[in-house]
Every structure is written in structure tokens, then in C-alpha cells.
Write an enzyme that holds these catalytic residues in place. Structure first.
Site, mmCIF file in Angstrom:
data_model
loop_
_atom_site.group_PDB
_atom_site.id
_atom_site.type_symbol
_atom_site.label_atom_id
_atom_site.label_comp_id
_atom_site.label_asym_id
_atom_site.label_seq_id
_atom_site.Cartn_x
_atom_site.Cartn_y
_atom_site.Cartn_z
ATOM 1 N N CYS A 61 0.981 -0.997 -0.086
ATOM 2 C CA CYS A 61 -0.015 0.088 0.177
ATOM 3 C C CYS A 61 0.760 1.129 0.033
ATOM 4 O O CYS A 61 2.064 1.205 0.260
ATOM 5 C CB CYS A 61 -0.941 0.131 1.260
ATOM 6 S SG CYS A 61 0.018 -0.181 2.717
ATOM 7 N N GLU A 183 0.103 -0.727 16.213
ATOM 8 C CA GLU A 183 -0.519 0.385 15.794
ATOM 9 C C GLU A 183 -1.794 0.854 16.965
ATOM 10 O O GLU A 183 -1.609 2.056 17.049
ATOM 11 C CB GLU A 183 -1.281 0.063 14.529
ATOM 12 C CG GLU A 183 -2.070 1.419 14.108
ATOM 13 C CD GLU A 183 -2.970 1.051 13.083
ATOM 14 O OE1 GLU A 183 -2.721 0.326 11.758
ATOM 15 O OE2 GLU A 183 -4.231 1.885 12.870
HETATM 16 S S1 SF4 Z 1 -2.738 2.613 7.447
HETATM 17 FE FE1 SF4 Z 1 -1.465 0.637 7.199
HETATM 18 S S2 SF4 Z 1 -2.615 -0.529 5.464
HETATM 19 FE FE2 SF4 Z 1 -3.277 1.611 5.464
HETATM 20 S S3 SF4 Z 1 -1.973 2.622 3.986
HETATM 21 FE FE3 SF4 Z 1 -0.997 3.176 6.013
HETATM 22 S S4 SF4 Z 1 0.256 1.390 6.249
HETATM 23 FE FE4 SF4 Z 1 -1.079 0.755 4.493
#
Ligand code: SF4
Length: 400
Positions: A61, A183
Site C-alpha cells: 500500500c 498500531e
Molecule cells: S494505514 Fe497501514 S495499511 Fe493503510 S496505507 Fe497506511 S500502512 Fe498501509
């Protein structure tokens, strides 16, 4: 109440202008010709008796791209400095091994590490991973005086801002997420910046239901605190701290579940406090990132096609990969594998089942005759791994 901590003044969040210099090595490490070819053929590849169909959105991503670019640029810019990384940069073993080979050292940032940051000096660099780090980590690193290269994804920072706003306005942040995930730990810690900031983490609908019932009917306070002992702020009191709630989520959760949980809390608050000015007691912003949403939408579309099985590729501790598996298993036989090495033979596969911690081995996973295989990969999975899996399946069956 006002923000009291600004622990990020030694933080670098931009590249060093070396993008063109690292492009080739990034490509060597993560690019796949096979995947490029499939993409150019409408996401389908037929080889011998196999037809592979790749999800329309899969793999790296924008947040992972950003984090890896910054990590590689930092190594290139400071070849002689010691560089540390808090935890893993993303949840993919191949990527983390590669960083380790580049001389980047990993620091275990769990609460149980008694020597946390002892070895870091002012002349070192410490990188923060894509899913961020707790407020206390930034504070300690500022005290060390070292440079902090922060690869936290912008979508994660957007959630932090929501949670900060809740805390500053006297709302308890209800976070749909996994309390041990880096996270979610980082997100919940944003409430610490405010004197009375509070958070509660709910894993799923079942936990949300429990909390909502408590909001409406009250309940056993001790049982509540025991149940959420690892998932709430210090001194959390369910009798006082569920009066005004703001919903947020780990960016990689199942989006449909996050929306449902938000709705459950809205209804509970309305039941308890009536309909007048609900915004005074309830707030919600969907904080699932677009990359996660796109990958979930794409796999939902793929599994409705005429397929014999699904392969989901990604780290076993990758939250977004696990949710791609969760969607897949509802429709097809699905195998979550970490890399091509999991394909032991045309008859045997090593993989992780939904909800299990350990890998399992399954025999006769591949049907005989013509086989249509759907493939997707989590946001932390390099294309190279996907290409290797396809190559391995084909080779195991004697095709080329
Ligand atoms: S929040 Fe996590 S999954 Fe979404 S773009 Fe950012 S790194 Fe990628």
C-alpha cells in the site's frame, strides 16, 4: 485541558532526496516480472492446468511504499551510522530480514523489555515503523537526542489526530482494534497527551456488545475491569468513562465490523441518554484506510468468481492479511501462507488457519484437473513473494 507533550521535535518524516538512487535496489528486492505480466493481462494468467486470478488491489500500500522508501534512503544517506528500528517496519518477515541484512538493528519495544533504548546514543538514528510508536517511545528518543526517522503512515497519523481530539474534548476513545498490535498501542497512547485522556479497546462485536450493555444497563465493574485489563487506560472507570465516547479503529480492521461496532455504540448511547443532541455524547469517524478498504473490496469481488480455492499471502502477524483471509474463507477453501516455501508439494501445503497461532499442514489441497486459483496479498506483502508462490505452484506440478 491542553496538550502538554510535544515529543516529536527531533523527528524526520521526509526522504533525503535519494529516490532515484534506491529505485534499483528496491526493485531488485521486491519487484516481480510475473506479477507485472498478470496485471497487464487483466489480472489473469493461465499456465498448464492452472488459471491464476489476482485480486484487482493487492500487496504493498502507499504507507508501506513510503516506509520502505524512507528506510532505504536513510541507510543510503547514513552508511556509517548505527540505525535502529523499533519493532518491525511492517509485518512481513522477508522485508524485515532484508532490513536486517542492511545492518538495521531491531529493538524490542514491548513493555517487558527492561533495557529499552539503553544502547541508543545521541549519534544514532532510530526509525519508527509504518504503524507508528507510542508517545512514550518518542519522548524517550527525544531525551536520547538521537535522530528519529519516522515512517508512520499518514493514515495512521490521521487516526491519532481523531483520538487526540476526543481526549482533548473529554470523550473516551473507543478503539476497534487488537490491544497488543503496535498500531493500536500507538493510537491509544495519544490519549496520554491529555491529563484526563481515556481509551478502551474492543476487539470485536462480542466485546462491543458487552460494553454497550454496560452503558445501557450497568453491570459488574470488577468483571469489566478484569475483562479489559490490558485494553483500557490506567484508572479507567466504566461507571464514569463511558458517558461520552468517540469511535476510532485500527486502520486494518474489517471495515464492515468497525462500522457495525460504531453503530452499536451510537444506539447504546441513545438508549441510555435519549435522542437529544447525541453529538454531545457520541462521535464517530471511519478511520479504515483506503488501501485496506480497496484490498477488502477487491477480495470480496474475487471470491465471488468461479474459483476452486484462494491463496492469501502475507505475514502471519499482519492484521490486514488476516482480514483478507477472513473474507476468503467465507466463500472458498482458503490458505494463508507466508511465502512460497509453504507450498511443500503439489499435494501438501503448510499454512495458518483463521484464529490459530501455529501453522498447520494440509494434504491434497490442490484439486486434480483444471484448477482456478484466486490470489491476494496483504498490504505488507512484496510482489516478489506473490510471483514466487505462483512459480512454485506451477513448478511443483511439473509445468513451466
Ligand atoms: S494505514 Fe497501514 S495499511 Fe493503510 S496505507 Fe497506511 S500502512 Fe498501509
Amino acid at each position: 485541558m491542553s496538550a502538554t507533550i510535544d515529543p516529536r521535535s527531533n523527528v524526520v518524516r521526509k526522504g533525503f532526496g535519494l529516490k532515484s538512487e534506491i529505485r534499483e535496489v528496491l526493485s531488485l528486492d521486491y519487484h516481480s516480472d510475473i506479477v507485472e505480466r498478470i496485471k497487464s493481462q487483466g489480472h489473469t494468467l493461465s499456465v498448464g492446468r492452472f488459471t491464476f486470478r489476482l485480486a484487482e488491489e493487492f500487496g504493498f500500500c502507499y504507507g508501506v511504499d513510503f516506509a520502505l522508501n524512507l528506510a532505504y534512503e536513510t541507510r543510503r544517506k547514513f552508511p556509517d551510522k548505527r540505525i535502529f528500528l523499533t519493532n518491525e517496519i511492517i509485518h512481513n518477515p522477508r522485508v524485515n530480514t532484508r532490513l536486517s541484512e542492511m545492518g538495521i538493528e531491531f529493538i524490542d519495544c514491548s513493555a517487558t523489555n527492561p533495557t529499552l533504548f539503553e544502547e541508543v546514543t545521541a549519534s544514532d538514528i532510530v526509525m519508527i515503523p509504518a504503524f507508528g510508536a507510542e508517545v512514550d517511545v518518542y519522548r524517550r528518543l527525544q531525551e536520547k537526542g538521537c535522530m528519529v526517522v519516522d515512517t508512520t503512515c499518514g493514515s495512521v497519523i490521521a487516526v491519532w489526530k481523531r483520538v487526540e481530539r476526543y481526549a482533548s474534548d473529554g470523550f473516551t476513545a473507543i478503539i476497534h482494534g487488537k490491544h497488543a498490535h503496535e498500531e493500536t498501542r500507538a493510537t491509544s497512547s495519544q490519549t496520554e497527551k491529555y491529563e484526563n485522556g481515556k481509551y478502551l479497546i474492543v476487539l470485536d462485536r462480542e466485546e462491543a456488545e458487552y460494553v454497550c450493555r454496560y452503558i445501557v444497563e450497568g453491570g459488574d465493574r470488577d468483571e469489566f475491569l478484569k475483562k479489559f485489563s490490558d485494553a483500557c487506560s490506567p484508572a479507567f472507570d466504566p461507571d464514569c468513562d463511558l458517558q461520552r465516547v468517540g469511535l476510532a479503529n485500527q486502520t486494518t480492521m474489517l471495515s464492515s465490523e468497525s462500522l457495525e461496532i460504531a453503530e452499536m455504540f451510537r444506539e447504546a448511547i441513545e438508549k441510555k441518554h435519549g435522542h437529544e443532541s447525541p453529538e454531545a455524547r457520541f462521535r464517530h469517524f471511519d478511520t479504515i484506510c483506503t488501501a485496506t478498504q480497496d484490498r477488502q473490496d477487491a477480495v470480496n469481488k474475487l471470491v465471488r468468481q468461479d474459483l476452486d480455492l484462494m491463496i492469501v499471502i502475507g505475514g502471519y502477524n499482519s492484521s490486514n492479511t488476516t482480514h483478507l483471509l477472513e473474507i476468503s474463507v467465507q466463500h472458498k477453501p482458503a490458505y494463508h501462507i507466508s511465502d512460497a516455501g509453504c507450498i511443500l508439494s503439489a499435494t501438501t501445503i503448510r499454512h495458518k488457519l483463521m484464529g490459530q497461532k501455529e501453522e498447520t499442514v494440509t494434504e491434497n489441497w490442490l484439486p486434480t484437473g483444471e484448477v482456478r486459483i484466486g490470489i491476494t496479498a496483504g498490504a505488507s506483502t512484496p510482489d516478489r513473494l506473490i510471483g514466487e508462490v505462483i512459480d512454485r505452484i506451477v513448478q511443483c506440478c511439473g509445468a513451466s
